[in-house]
Design a protein around this motif. Structure first.
Motif, PDB file in Angstrom:
ATOM      1  N   SER A  46      49.686  51.450  47.413  1.00  0.00           N
ATOM      2  CA  SER A  46      48.976  50.397  48.143  1.00  0.00           C
ATOM      3  C   SER A  46      49.775  49.961  49.372  1.00  0.00           C
ATOM      4  N   GLY A  47      49.085  49.839  50.478  1.00  0.00           N
ATOM      5  CA  GLY A  47      49.721  49.389  51.715  1.00  0.00           C
ATOM      6  C   GLY A  47      50.107  47.922  51.611  1.00  0.00           C
TER       7      GLY A  47
ATOM      8  N   SER B 254      41.491  49.115  49.495  1.00  0.00           N
ATOM      9  CA  SER B 254      40.987  48.125  48.548  1.00  0.00           C
ATOM     10  C   SER B 254      40.404  46.861  49.207  1.00  0.00           C
ATOM     11  N   THR B 255      41.135  46.329  50.180  1.00  0.00           N
ATOM     12  CA  THR B 255      40.665  45.084  50.804  1.00  0.00           C
ATOM     13  C   THR B 255      39.501  45.331  51.767  1.00  0.00           C
TER      14      THR B 255
ATOM     15  N   LYS C 116      45.837  52.851  50.142  1.00  0.00           N
ATOM     16  CA  LYS C 116      46.207  53.493  51.400  1.00  0.00           C
ATOM     17  C   LYS C 116      46.569  54.977  51.202  1.00  0.00           C
TER      18      LYS C 116
ATOM     19  N   SER D 265      44.309  49.308  57.311  1.00  0.00           N
ATOM     20  CA  SER D 265      44.904  48.338  58.232  1.00  0.00           C
ATOM     21  C   SER D 265      46.326  48.761  58.612  1.00  0.00           C
ATOM     22  N   ILE D 266      46.828  49.793  57.900  1.00  0.00           N
ATOM     23  CA  ILE D 266      48.139  50.324  58.277  1.00  0.00           C
ATOM     24  C   ILE D 266      47.941  51.823  58.519  1.00  0.00           C
TER      25      ILE D 266
ATOM     26  N   ASN E 199      43.913  41.862  59.877  1.00  0.00           N
ATOM     27  CA  ASN E 199      44.156  41.643  58.449  1.00  0.00           C
ATOM     28  C   ASN E 199      45.312  40.652  58.333  1.00  0.00           C
TER      29      ASN E 199
END
Ligand code: PGA
Length: 307
Positions: A198-199, A101-102, A130, A148-149, A164
């Protein structure tokens, strides 16, 4: 034999989705347009390609044979187009990316110049969370993913892009206490969570758990943008990535709440399955990122890197 590539492509999508509605959505066509083309294709065979049983659509055995042949014809047609453009020194093909999402605040800046250089390339980019991004990668449905993860259960290769930074974010008028005590703060203001999968949510949950506070999970929203708008509207606080907040921070609609232990930092990376054989399009994109990453980050994200 009068069928067209367009009809074969429609049939393939119908066979894949087993639904006229979903095929129409995937192809950006109307349902009647899909049905008409499917009928035109069917009219050329005496044997049914599909059948409807109990309101469900199935592909017949004969249809499955045609599906295989159609896939091969479409592949060869694309190959012809590829060869023609390659002959003229141009790349052709589809770049498929799934991003968290980001990542939508980041990825377009890495795509813009590349698409200008290669007008023959098209993009399919899925913006999700994620869990779903990793699923698409696992099923080998995409060339790359932006996360990012990164998952720990897959063998991956990657290029790191930018850090991030996850901060506690509040509405611009939110009155900060003189001494910020996270326990009291989380007690006082409702916390806004992202959806399961979501991460960012996972990171936020872990952080709050470590503070040993109970929060009231009243608000759960299924996109980063929705969380942002909710915080702007004063519905509560959230731990969010700073990257999508530039305008709201500048306009004073949002503020960063300085809390010990934040920001939590991870690294946005473009990842792909180890050993994946990249198409010429994907390989060329990778090279573009390698060559231009630093300059693009400097041009578009200096505000963020210096925050
Ligand atoms: P997400 O992002 O919250 O949209 O799943 C996670 C990540 O930054 O990898």
């Amino acid at each position: 034999m009068n069928y067209t590539l367009h009809q074969l492509r429609i049939f393939l999508t119908v066979a894949e989705t087993l639904s006229i509605t979903k095929a129409a959505e995937a192809l950006h066509l109307t349902q009647p347009a899909v049905s008409i083309q499917l009928k035109k294709l069917q009219d050329q065979f005496d044997i049914p390609l599909t059948e409807v049983v109990g309101k469900k659509l199935f592909v017949t055995d004969f249809g499955k044979e045609i599906e295989k042949a159609a896939a091969s014809i479409i592949e060869q047609a694309l190959d012809i187009q590829n060869k023609t453009l390659a002959y003229k020194g141009q790349l052709f093909g589809k770049l498929k990316i799934s991003i968290v999402s980001t990542g939508k605040y980041l990825m377009p800046y890495f795509l813009n110049g590349f698409f200008k250089e290669h007008p023959g390339i098209t993009l399919e980019m899925d913006v999700t969370n994620k869990l779903q991004v990793i699923q698409s990668l696992e099923k080998n449905e995409v060339d790359f993913s932006l996360v990012s993860i990164p998952p720990t259960h897959l063998q991956l290769e990657y290029i790191s892009l930018i850090t991030n930074k996850l901060h506690l974010i509040a509405h611009g008028d939110f009155q900060l206490p003189k001494v910020i005590n996270p326990t009291k703060l989380f007690d006082r203001a409702p916390m806004i969570y992202r959806e399961y999968g979501s991460g960012t949510r996972l990171t936020m949950e872990r952080f709050i758990q470590n503070q040993k506070v109970e929060t009231n999970k009243k608000l759960e929203l299924s996109s980063n943008e929705a969380v942002k708008q909710a915080v702007v509207a004063g519905l509560g606080l959230s731990i969010m990535s700073l990257i999508g907040l530039k305008n709201e921070l500048q306009l004073g609609q949002l503020k960063v709440v300085p809390v010990k232990g934040l920001p939590i930092e991870t690294m946005w990376s473009l990842i792909w399955l180890k050993g994946k054989k990249h198409s010429p399009t994907a390989a060329s994109f990778l090279q573009y990122i390698r060559d231009n990453k630093d300059e693009l980050l400097k041009e578009h994200f200096s505000w963020y890197m210096n925050y």
